[in-house]
Enzyme design. Structure first.
Site, PDB file in Angstrom:
ATOM      1  CG  ASP A  33      61.439  36.327 -13.903  1.00  0.00           C
ATOM      2  OD1 ASP A  33      62.236  35.572 -14.039  1.00  0.00           O
ATOM      3  OD2 ASP A  33      60.925  36.215 -12.602  1.00  0.00           O
ATOM      4  CB  SER A  80      63.352  34.009 -10.345  1.00  0.00           C
ATOM      5  OG  SER A  80      62.532  33.212 -11.586  1.00  0.00           O
ATOM      6  CB  THR A 134      62.469  38.785 -11.044  1.00  0.00           C
ATOM      7  OG1 THR A 134      62.734  37.432 -11.232  1.00  0.00           O
ATOM      8  CG2 THR A 134      63.099  39.722 -11.832  1.00  0.00           C
TER       9      THR A 134
END
Length: 154
Positions: A33, A80, A134
């Site tokens: 991420d 994200s 995420t």
């Protein structure tokens, strides 16, 4: 499902079917991420030059790897939520949205939910809270990433 989503699902099926079926017991989908190729190159450089390791990074030795452009539908700079949705489903969405198309009404199923519906065992692991953007992109459908209660309910 768009072409990217079909590609991700196709790669997973190819890894498991039919020759690999006897060999593949688990499939892992790792997401760095906020990580891009600059981060990977910096880590490889550090590993080789500072630590003196001549072996490639472990992640560079995996049998299957890929990368994707995860800019959002609303901005060239993603967050994200939009990036996670793109990685999970293959669909671009606006920043702050999880598992929804930019119209805020149409859901986009993730590869995890598609495989779960097909009878596979699926788990989502994260070093963050499960309601973070995420990991939530693999199971939730909410217009704002800050809707933690609603994401947790999903």
């Amino acid at each position: 499902m768009n072409i990217f989503g079909r590609l991700v699902l196709g790669i997973i099926v190819l890894v498991c079917h039919p020759v690999g079926l006897a060999q593949a017991k688990y499939i892992f989908y790792f997401i760095g991420d906020g990580m891009g190729w600059g981060h990977v190159n910096a880590a490889a450089y550090y590993d080789r030059m500072v630590r003196g390791n001549d072996e490639p990074l472990l992640m560079m030795r995996f049998p299957v790897a890929g990368s994707a452009f995860t800019y959002s539908a609303s901005s060239p700079v993603t967050d994200s939520a939009a990036a996670g949705t793109a990685l999970a489903s293959g669909y671009k969405t606006n920043n702050s949205m999880i598992g929804l198309l930019p119209d805020t009404l149409t859901t986009c199923n993730s590869v995890a939910s598609i495989l779960k519906d097909e009878g596979w065992g699926v788990g989502v692991l994260s070093s963050l809270s499960a309601d973070d953007a995420t990991p939530a992109a693999f199971y939730a459908h909410q217009p704002k990433r800050g809707m933690y209660y609603e994401i947790a309910c999903d």
